[in-house]
Scaffold this motif. Structure first.
Motif, PDB file in Angstrom:
ATOM      1  N   TYR A 123      59.116  60.241  43.735  1.00 17.45           N
ATOM      2  CA  TYR A 123      59.596  61.452  44.408  1.00 17.45           C
ATOM      3  C   TYR A 123      59.798  62.519  43.334  1.00 17.45           C
ATOM      4  CZ  TYR A 123      60.409  58.749  48.665  1.00 17.45           C
ATOM      5  OH  TYR A 123      60.246  57.982  49.790  1.00 17.45           O
TER       6      TYR A 123
ATOM      7  N   LYS B 298      60.628  72.444  52.498  1.00 16.08           N
ATOM      8  CA  LYS B 298      60.704  71.052  52.958  1.00 16.08           C
ATOM      9  C   LYS B 298      59.487  70.619  53.784  1.00 16.08           C
ATOM     10  CE  LYS B 298      64.500  69.055  53.903  1.00 16.08           C
ATOM     11  NZ  LYS B 298      65.770  68.586  54.505  1.00 16.08           N
TER      12      LYS B 298
ATOM     13  N   ALA C  74      56.449  68.219  54.287  1.00  9.97           N
ATOM     14  CA  ALA C  74      56.187  66.837  53.872  1.00  9.97           C
ATOM     15  C   ALA C  74      54.793  66.774  53.250  1.00  9.97           C
ATOM     16  CB  ALA C  74      56.289  65.892  55.061  1.00  9.97           C
TER      17      ALA C  74
ATOM     18  N   VAL D 278      58.299  58.801  57.374  1.00  9.83           N
ATOM     19  CA  VAL D 278      57.981  60.213  57.174  1.00  9.83           C
ATOM     20  C   VAL D 278      56.474  60.332  56.987  1.00  9.83           C
ATOM     21  CG1 VAL D 278      58.308  62.269  55.752  1.00  9.83           C
ATOM     22  CG2 VAL D 278      60.211  60.683  56.121  1.00  9.83           C
TER      23      VAL D 278
ATOM     24  N   TYR E 131      53.395  62.356  55.609  1.00 11.34           N
ATOM     25  CA  TYR E 131      53.102  63.364  54.584  1.00 11.34           C
ATOM     26  C   TYR E 131      51.639  63.795  54.670  1.00 11.34           C
ATOM     27  CZ  TYR E 131      57.413  61.656  52.345  1.00 11.34           C
ATOM     28  OH  TYR E 131      58.701  61.284  52.077  1.00 11.34           O
TER      29      TYR E 131
ATOM     30  N   LYS F 288      62.253  66.314  48.394  1.00 11.95           N
ATOM     31  CA  LYS F 288      63.112  66.757  49.485  1.00 11.95           C
ATOM     32  C   LYS F 288      63.307  65.656  50.522  1.00 11.95           C
ATOM     33  CE  LYS F 288      63.756  71.123  48.262  1.00 11.95           C
ATOM     34  NZ  LYS F 288      65.094  71.712  48.011  1.00 11.95           N
ATOM     35  N   TYR F 289      62.396  64.678  50.553  1.00  7.30           N
ATOM     36  CA  TYR F 289      62.491  63.587  51.531  1.00  7.30           C
ATOM     37  C   TYR F 289      62.923  62.278  50.878  1.00  7.30           C
ATOM     38  CZ  TYR F 289      60.317  66.625  54.950  1.00  7.30           C
ATOM     39  OH  TYR F 289      60.063  67.669  55.821  1.00  7.30           O
TER      40      TYR F 289
ATOM     41  N   THR G 127      65.226  59.460  50.108  1.00  7.77           N
ATOM     42  CA  THR G 127      66.438  58.846  50.667  1.00  7.77           C
ATOM     43  C   THR G 127      67.056  57.839  49.703  1.00  7.77           C
ATOM     44  OG1 THR G 127      65.132  57.114  51.744  1.00  7.77           O
ATOM     45  CG2 THR G 127      65.579  59.117  53.028  1.00  7.77           C
TER      46      THR G 127
END
Length: 298
Positions: A116, A143, A145, A173, A175, A200-201, A203
């Motif tokens: 990430y 943001k 993806a 998610v 992308y 931004k994604y 987790t």
């Protein structure tokens, strides 16, 4: 001209009448020089500034350094921006956080580590794009993806088809792929990931670790020593405000190039490579001498 004939005619005579020895000599010598070329290329890949490590000697790492007690110096993800605002003189900074996850494509899925990263990651590290482009700062900030994949992963997930504009799924998610980069060796770059997703994604699952590797790029005019001292000052202040002590110095921080050299081993590069080259040169020399003496005796 006659002198050259005195060398060439006996040489062809010995080759014709000692064919097995001649083949062994030629192949052995060729193989030795092939290994020499491989060793030199590996050394150049580490100490040279090849993509994506074009700026390797100007990128200082935060996150892999340790103080004299062996404690790793990290900055939580939510505090990176405020920390970087206190550092002066740098050009850009990149962040990267790795997680081992499943990535789904159109035809199959792979279980691999993904990185990430922020948008400036692609300006700090200069990857060779085979298709498409890096995701932009606007896409990152709004943001979207977006993702970048390596050529080997694109071939697996999309069976050799163009991956740009197609979608992958990771941790529920979806992308959109903006670009495909040339594969790089973890041995010469330290970069093990083959999929890069928008931070931004992130987790921080499944590891639960909320720490990033930070790569700070300084301009050409700033000395590495000055850059390291500036980072040390800010990191010490960061820990001091939290009632902790980070016993670090400029010597405990590495640039990307220094990190790779230390990972492979300074002794190996200083002594191992010359010894290997000497041995590779010595073997064909012995071949030449032995075969020449044998032919002369015969």
């Amino acid at each position: 001209m006659n002198r050259w004939k005195n060398y060439i005619i006996p040489a062809f005579y010995h080759i014709r009448h000692n064919l097995s020895f001649a083949i062994f000599y030629v192949l052995g010598t060729a193989l030795a020089f092939v290994f020499i070329a491989i060793v030199l290329q590996l050394v150049y890949s580490v100490v040279g500034n090849e993509p994506p490590m074009v700026n390797a000697d100007r990128i200082v790492q935060i996150g892999s350094s340790r103080d004299i007690r062996g404690k790793t110096v990290y900055v939580p993800a939510e505090e990176i921006e405020s920390l970087m605002n206190e550092i002066s003189g740098y050009e850009l900074y990149a962040v990267s956080h790795s997680e081992f996850v499943d990535v789904f494509g159109e035809h199959t899925f792979v279980s691999i580590p993904v990185n990430y990263v922020n948008a400036d990651y692609w300006n700090v590290f200069q990857f060779e794009f085979l298709e498409g482009r890096a995701f932009s700062r606007e896409e990152f900030e709004y943001k979207q993806a977006v993702a970048v994949v390596s050529k080997s992963i694109a071939d697996i997930l999309f069976k050799g088809e163009s991956a740009v504009g197609k979608r992958i799924e990771c941790q529920k998610v979806v992308y959109t792929i903006t670009g495909v980069v040339k594969d790089v060796s973890v041995f010469t770059t330290g970069i093990s990931g083959k999929v890069w997703l928008s931070d931004k994604y992130n987790t921080f699952a499944p590891s639960g670790s909320r720490y990033h590797e930070i790569y700070v790029l300084f301009p050409d005019g700033v000395s590495v020593s000055t850059a390291k001292q500036e980072i040390v000052r800010v990191v010490k202040d960061y820990y001091a405000r939290r009632g902790e002590i980070a016993i670090i110095s400029a010597e405990t921080l590495y640039t990307m190039k220094e990190s790779q050299v230390h990972q492979i081993g300074v002794q190996l590069l200083l002594y191992g490579v010359p010894v290997a080259l000497l041995i590779l040169l010595f073997v064909p020399s012995i071949n030449i001498m032995t075969l020449s003496v044998a032919n002369s005796d015969k």
